[in-house]
Write an enzyme that holds these catalytic residues in place. Sequence first.
Site, PDB file in Angstrom:
ATOM      1  N   TYR A 184       0.705  29.026  78.208  1.00  0.00           N
ATOM      2  CA  TYR A 184       1.475  27.786  78.403  1.00  0.00           C
ATOM      3  C   TYR A 184       1.305  27.261  79.831  1.00  0.00           C
ATOM      4  CZ  TYR A 184       5.788  24.901  78.362  1.00  0.00           C
ATOM      5  OH  TYR A 184       6.715  23.889  78.452  1.00  0.00           O
TER       6      TYR A 184
ATOM      7  N   LYS B  35      -0.266  23.721  80.838  1.00  0.00           N
ATOM      8  CA  LYS B  35       0.559  22.719  81.516  1.00  0.00           C
ATOM      9  C   LYS B  35      -0.069  22.293  82.832  1.00  0.00           C
ATOM     10  CE  LYS B  35       3.976  21.838  78.743  1.00  0.00           C
ATOM     11  NZ  LYS B  35       3.872  20.589  77.951  1.00  0.00           N
TER      12      LYS B  35
HETATM   13  P1  NAI Z   1      11.184  20.617  71.310  1.00  0.00           P
HETATM   14  O1  NAI Z   1      10.670  21.788  70.524  1.00  0.00           O
HETATM   15  O2  NAI Z   1      12.551  20.131  70.993  1.00  0.00           O
HETATM   16  O3  NAI Z   1      10.197  19.375  71.190  1.00  0.00           O
HETATM   17  C1  NAI Z   1       8.821  19.477  70.935  1.00  0.00           C
HETATM   18  C2  NAI Z   1       8.521  18.690  69.681  1.00  0.00           C
HETATM   19  O4  NAI Z   1       7.111  18.644  69.501  1.00  0.00           O
HETATM   20  C3  NAI Z   1       9.112  19.320  68.421  1.00  0.00           C
HETATM   21  O5  NAI Z   1       9.959  18.380  67.776  1.00  0.00           O
HETATM   22  C4  NAI Z   1       7.907  19.690  67.592  1.00  0.00           C
HETATM   23  O6  NAI Z   1       8.123  19.564  66.192  1.00  0.00           O
HETATM   24  C5  NAI Z   1       6.855  18.717  68.097  1.00  0.00           C
HETATM   25  N1  NAI Z   1       5.503  19.200  67.884  1.00  0.00           N
HETATM   26  C6  NAI Z   1       5.036  20.451  68.083  1.00  0.00           C
HETATM   27  N2  NAI Z   1       3.734  20.509  67.780  1.00  0.00           N
HETATM   28  C7  NAI Z   1       3.374  19.277  67.384  1.00  0.00           C
HETATM   29  C8  NAI Z   1       2.143  18.712  66.969  1.00  0.00           C
HETATM   30  N3  NAI Z   1       1.009  19.452  66.854  1.00  0.00           N
HETATM   31  N4  NAI Z   1       2.093  17.393  66.672  1.00  0.00           N
HETATM   32  C9  NAI Z   1       3.217  16.628  66.754  1.00  0.00           C
HETATM   33  N5  NAI Z   1       4.430  17.123  67.128  1.00  0.00           N
HETATM   34  C10 NAI Z   1       4.490  18.434  67.444  1.00  0.00           C
HETATM   35  O7  NAI Z   1      11.084  21.031  72.845  1.00  0.00           O
HETATM   36  P2  NAI Z   1      11.267  20.181  74.205  1.00  0.00           P
HETATM   37  O8  NAI Z   1      11.810  21.117  75.197  1.00  0.00           O
HETATM   38  O9  NAI Z   1      11.935  18.899  73.971  1.00  0.00           O
HETATM   39  O10 NAI Z   1       9.731  19.957  74.634  1.00  0.00           O
HETATM   40  C11 NAI Z   1       9.152  18.695  74.885  1.00  0.00           C
HETATM   41  C12 NAI Z   1       8.033  18.868  75.879  1.00  0.00           C
HETATM   42  O11 NAI Z   1       8.570  19.210  77.153  1.00  0.00           O
HETATM   43  C13 NAI Z   1       7.047  19.992  75.545  1.00  0.00           C
HETATM   44  O12 NAI Z   1       5.742  19.584  75.871  1.00  0.00           O
HETATM   45  C14 NAI Z   1       7.495  21.112  76.439  1.00  0.00           C
HETATM   46  O13 NAI Z   1       6.455  22.036  76.708  1.00  0.00           O
HETATM   47  C15 NAI Z   1       7.916  20.337  77.675  1.00  0.00           C
HETATM   48  N6  NAI Z   1       8.797  21.048  78.574  1.00  0.00           N
HETATM   49  C16 NAI Z   1      10.108  21.260  78.236  1.00  0.00           C
HETATM   50  C17 NAI Z   1      10.934  21.903  79.128  1.00  0.00           C
HETATM   51  C18 NAI Z   1      12.378  22.052  78.867  1.00  0.00           C
HETATM   52  O14 NAI Z   1      13.094  22.515  79.784  1.00  0.00           O
HETATM   53  N7  NAI Z   1      12.877  21.708  77.682  1.00  0.00           N
HETATM   54  C19 NAI Z   1      10.414  22.471  80.378  1.00  0.00           C
HETATM   55  C20 NAI Z   1       9.074  22.128  80.667  1.00  0.00           C
HETATM   56  C21 NAI Z   1       8.292  21.459  79.767  1.00  0.00           C
END
Ligand code: NAI
Length: 299
Positions: free
Chosen positions: A166, A170
């Site tokens: 990851y 990133k």
């Molecule tokens: P989340 O799991 O709620 O959101 C990610 C969404 O992406 C999910 O709804 C999932 O179904 C969708 N997804 C996964 N694979 C997919 C694909 N192949 N095609 C289309 N949709 C897909 O998690 P969150 O935390 O909201 O994450 C959003 C972004 O933020 C991610 O890239 C994560 O790595 C990044 N991030 C989040 C942090 C946090 O503190 N929540 C910290 C650093 C980065």
Amino acid sequence: MADIRFDGRVAVVTGAGGGLGRSHALLLGSRGAKVVVNDLGGAPDGTGESKMMADKVVEEIQSAGGEAVPNYDSVATMDGGAGIIQTAMDSYGRIDILINNAGILRDVSFLKMPEESWDIIFSVHVKGSFCCSKATWPIMREQQYGRIIMTSSAAGIYGNFGQSNYSAAKMALIGLGQTLALEGKKYSIHSNTIAPIADSRLTATVLPDDIRKKLKPEYVSPLVAYLCSEQCEATGGLFEVGAGSFFHLNWYRSEGSTLKTEDVTIENVAENFSKITDMTNAKAMGSIQESTMSFMANL
Ligand code: NAI
């Protein structure tokens, strides 16, 4: 200050079925943008799929008086990326904003990291941002306007135990975002990268519940929306954001040590090592030219 609005603009938010993406989509929708809510609808580790997540967010935007359509493609293939952008073109005839947000986790210590977990993290985060940006790029170039967001992570910037796949992915997004900023500049395509921290199902296993619940995604989305607005001239930026705090990050380089080329030996490197790593008079580096020039100057 007058409200910042997105009337007439079309936004694609990938992975917008929950967490941060949902919050970005709701905010843009509430400010007049037409939104493509993309989500594959799988589990946090990337397995499975369902239309329910994207559909629910579309309903939320519509019931608040906004305009939105769902898309269920995976970001991780060229066909998926093209399909997501095509949904924007078919539904609304343009695309102005692309928020590359979809993401999954496959955490495990490096010793136990299987190739499959490395590959799937790179295919969703890095290839996914590539596929969607690639499908968007010619359209934004042609219309001479665009706003692209990459979603990086503190894990990429600083490294994080158990997240070698990851964090590497990133960090890759920072490079992609920087290069798109350079290549897009003359077409008014801006590209910025965020490293957010927020409550979501991805942080459920990482952060203690009481702290996590306070980290609302709604504290991240206003920066993302501002970076995607016409008003914002910033491009090539990297921002840490969450819990009401906003930070801009830069690369700094030490004053370093420059030897005559004939003196470049292991021992001279060792002797100068504390000077090489001394960050006291470190300088912000703004471009690859600035970096390269200092090497050329010694030849
Ligand atoms: P989340 O799991 O709620 O959101 C990610 C969404 O992406 C999910 O709804 C999932 O179904 C969708 N997804 C996964 N694979 C997919 C694909 N192949 N095609 C289309 N949709 C897909 O998690 P969150 O935390 O909201 O994450 C959003 C972004 O933020 C991610 O890239 C994560 O790595 C990044 N991030 C989040 C942090 C946090 O503190 N929540 C910290 C650093 C980065």
